[in-house]
Enzyme design. Structure first.
Site, short mmCIF file in Angstrom:
data_model
loop_
_atom_site.label_atom_id
_atom_site.label_comp_id
_atom_site.label_asym_id
_atom_site.label_seq_id
_atom_site.Cartn_x
_atom_site.Cartn_y
_atom_site.Cartn_z
N CYS A 118 0.88 -1.18 0.00
CA CYS A 118 0.00 0.00 0.00
C CYS A 118 0.91 1.22 0.00
CB CYS A 118 -0.91 -0.01 1.21
SG CYS A 118 -1.83 -1.55 1.46
N ALA A 119 1.48 1.54 -1.13
CA ALA A 119 2.67 2.40 -1.19
C ALA A 119 2.40 3.89 -1.24
CB ALA A 119 3.53 1.99 -2.38
N ALA A 120 1.30 4.33 -1.87
CA ALA A 120 1.09 5.77 -2.06
C ALA A 120 0.95 6.47 -0.71
CB ALA A 120 -0.15 5.99 -2.92
N LYS A 124 7.73 6.13 2.00
CA LYS A 124 8.43 4.91 2.44
C LYS A 124 9.04 4.18 1.25
CE LYS A 124 5.23 4.21 6.33
NZ LYS A 124 4.25 5.23 5.94
N ASP A 149 -0.51 0.31 -5.29
CA ASP A 149 -1.59 1.01 -4.60
C ASP A 149 -2.89 0.75 -5.33
OD1 ASP A 149 -1.66 3.08 -2.21
OD2 ASP A 149 -3.24 3.64 -3.62
N ASP A 176 -5.60 -4.12 -5.95
CA ASP A 176 -6.10 -4.25 -4.59
C ASP A 176 -5.10 -5.12 -3.83
OD1 ASP A 176 -7.36 -4.87 -2.24
OD2 ASP A 176 -9.21 -5.61 -3.14
N CYS A 255 -0.88 3.95 11.25
CA CYS A 255 -0.79 5.21 12.02
C CYS A 255 -2.00 5.29 12.94
CB CYS A 255 -0.67 6.41 11.10
SG CYS A 255 -1.87 6.48 9.76
#
Length: 696
Positions: A118-120, A124, A149, A176, A255
């Protein structure tokens, strides 16, 4: 707690892999930070940025300077312009401090195959790319990063972030994460399932740890958010564990501080893995980082404020909203064996940051529903990966893995069966050799732009011969890794990817939707045929290409670099005698300008510089994007032209050109010749989209 009502300090991270990271740090500490030491604004002393004690090599700094304060003083305004310009060049990133922790705990090595699920928006991902390129003398690290993403638009933020770092080892895909397809690679003529050495699983979450910077969280937060996200988070983490190589490491992070999104996911994943996964003890890693151990007991709360300590207490009417996996295991012995206390909880008051949760998982054996899989590769096993790829037709597979083959324990299907099923369903007839187009819309749901195809240049393509001769390319040059983004007409841009990513592209064009990969290394000149070669070098890919170039290299002094970067078209007589002697007998056309530091002159710039230039009739010019030009001048201690006054850049910068605007990020605008005395091609003026504030 009063301090937590203050704005969250911004964090600046210096790109660690580039050889001039030390020069940037030296410039920050000895120039900009020194100017702030005794500075006052509106009667208040300006707080000098401080390094994060736990971040390696002082490459991350906290600053409480707001944008409003930055513009109130000439010194601060200059510092602000420095930060903006260096960010656009990829030398500095603005990123939340706790967001930097997961990539550091992944312990990435240059040979690792990495999946960012889940990069966007990509902060990171940028750290992962830096770690791959820890040794700048290696143009093609053995490893790569596949950044995924689910949001098509956010994928283009990823592309923008990755392009700042100019790596041939990054691929951006759009899937997904909970059902990201299992990929196949060619290993010595056999199709094998691709398992990743490192996986970053930074899942979507309720974000209650970001309340200091995101005021909307205060207004919209509800415990229902966590209950609704729990299932998705568990599916993503499970899919990541399935694709992790034995001996590999996966970091799960959020987070959020809600245990339903944190320890509950880890406990459920450990339970279903039946000993295949274990939590790593990271207490000795990142010394100086204040943290709390993970929770071992917690309760679950509904939106209305009703608490449940155990699944048996949940009424049937709530069973669709609350699931058994949200609770800690009942068996005390099993709970103790999980070592949930090894999870990391970072609270906002620990070190003036946001809140964050991190867990590091190590895979000891294959998942119960998988029978076998390869072990994580070490350096000694690199030989198999470095074998040359044959130019055979790309394998075409099913649009996605059948779920019953790899994610359902009920079938008991192992990796061998998965591979066999994929191979049996391949179609070798509907694609040309070396062409990897986007997956057909009938087989896979596509959203957003339809991407241009990735077409690899055939080994016998006549296009390559004049390039090879003109630049005297080394026989080791990986010509099979060259690609373009068009199947028809003139090839205007040539890109390069690493051998490993080429392998992935050729064998999975129908399994995945690729948004972008590769870096630009050559651009066509419309009048290039007049100069023995139709393609000139592109600054974006020069550090990757330079090790293979054996001719048209001009070694320049630091004074020459200053002249070349501040004057539009300096004549030979303005440059040093050594530079002139190298250039005078050279044919017109694209050249490499190389500066080598002199250790005997410690006051001079101590990092190498490689620039793209053009040798004209009687002059030499550089083709370097504006912000990169300003960067080199700053590193040499010069006040960069254009920093003194906001507005349009001076002619020398406009001529050098910025990176062309990125819309679809497919085939970019080609630079056209200007027909000047130097005979050099010009560049299309423009600038990149503003850099996103990547707080995650």
């Amino acid at each position: 707690m009063d301090a937590l009502r203050e704005p969250l300090p911004a964090t600046l991270r210096i790109t660690g892999y580039k050889s001039h990271a030390k020069e940037i740090l030296h410039c920050l500490k000895n120039k900009y930070f020194k100017e702030l030491e005794n500075l006052e604004v509106d009667g208040q002393k300006v707080e000098v940025p401080q390094p994060l004690s736990w971040y390696p090599e002082e490459l991350a700094w906290h600053t409480n300077l707001s944008r409003k304060i930055l513009r109130k003083s000439p010194q601060l305004e200059r510092f602000h312009r420095f930060l903006v310009s260096e960010t656009e060049s990829g030398n500095i990133s603005r990123q939340e401090a706790v967001s930097m922790i997961p990539p550091l705990l992944l312990d990435v090595q240059p040979h690792h195959k990495i999946l960012d699920m889940c990069a966007a928006p990509g902060s990171k991902t940028a750290q992962l790319i830096e770690m791959l390129h820890a040794d700048m003398n290696v143009p093609f690290p053995e490893g790569f990063v596949i950044a995924n993403d689910v949001d098509n638009k956010r994928c283009y933020l990823l592309v923008h972030q990755a392009k700042r770092l100019s790596s041939p080892c990054i691929m951006v895909v759009n899937h997904d994460a909970s059902s990201i397809p299992r990929l196949m690679v060619d290993v010595d003529g056999r199709k094998e399932v691709l398992f990743y050495d490192r996986i970053l699983c930074d899942v979507p979450c309720s974000g209650d740890g970001t309340m200091r910077k995101n005021i909307d969280v205060w207004k919209k937060w509800s415990s229902l958010n966590s209950l609704q996200l729990h299932g998705l988070q568990l599916r993503i983490a499970t899919r990541g564990a399935e694709q992790l190589a034995e001996g590999g490491r996966m970091v799960y992070s959020t987070c959020s501080l809600n245990p339903v999104e944190d320890e509950a996911i880890i406990a459920s994943l450990l339970e279903k893995s039946e000993g295949a996964l274990e939590l790593a003890d990271t207490s000795a890693e990142l010394p100086g980082l204040k943290r709390m151990p993970g929770l071992t007991q917690w309760k679950v709360m509904t939106r209305e404020g009703q608490w449940f300590a155990d699944w048996d207490e949940v009424p049937r009417s709530r069973h669709t909203q609350i699931r058994p996996t949200m609770f800690p295991p009942k068996d005390a012995e099993k709970l103790q064996a999980m070592h949930l206390e090894r999870c990391l909880r970072i609270l906002p008051h620990h070190q003036n940051t946001g809140g964050f949760f991190v867990a590091v998982l190590v895979k000891r054996s294959s998942m119960p529903w998988n029978k076998r899989q390869p072990k994580v590769q070490g350096r000694s096993a690199a030989g198999r990966e470095t074998s040359e790829l044959s130019p055979a037709a790309p394998a075409e597979g099913p649009p996605s893995d059948p779920p019953e083959l790899d994610s359902q324990a009920a079938t008991g299907a192992g990796d061998a069966e998965t591979t066999e099923a994929a191979e049996n369903s391949e179609n070798h007839d509907n694609k040309k050799d070396g062409v990897c187009g986007p997956p057909p819309s009938k087989k896979m749901k596509l959203f957003g732009f339809k991407e241009d195809p990735f077409v690899f240049i055939p080994e016998d393509d006549p296009l390559f011969l004049p390039i090879e001769k003109f630049y005297a390319l080394d026989p080791s040059f990986p010509r099979l890794n060259l690609l373009t983004r068009t199947t028809e007409g003139k090839k205007r841009q040539l890109y390069m990817v690493s051998k490993e990513l080429r392998n992935v592209l050729l064998n999975n064009s129908e399994r995945m939707k690729v948004i972008n990969t590769g870096i630009k290394v050559w651009c066509r000149n419309n009048s290039g045929e007049d100069f023995d070669c139709a393609f000139r070098l592109a600054q974006e890919g020069i550090y990757t290409l330079y090790p293979f170039i054996n001719s048209r290299i001009i070694t320049v002094s630091m004074e020459d670099v200053k002249i070349l970067l501040t004057q539009e078209n300096p004549f030979f007589r303005k440059l040093s005698t050594e530079t002139y002697s190298q250039a005078k007998d050279m044919a017109k056309g694209s050249v490499v300008l190389k500066y080598e530091p002199d250790s005997a002159s410690p006051e001079a710039l101590q990092c190498p510089i490689v620039l793209c230039g053009w040798r004209g009739k009687a002059s030499i010019r550089t083709f370097v994007p504006k912000n990169e030009r300003l960067h080199y001048l700053r590193m040499m201690g010069l006040e960069a032209p254009g920093e003194k006054k906001e507005g349009a850049p001076p002619p020398s910068e406009a001529a050098a050109g910025s990176v062309s605007p990125e819309g679809r990020l497919g085939e970019e605008l080609a630079e056209e010749p200007r027909g000047e005395e130097a005979g050099a091609p010009g560049t299309t003026p423009g600038s990149e989209p503003p850099h996103a504030d990547t707080g995650r």
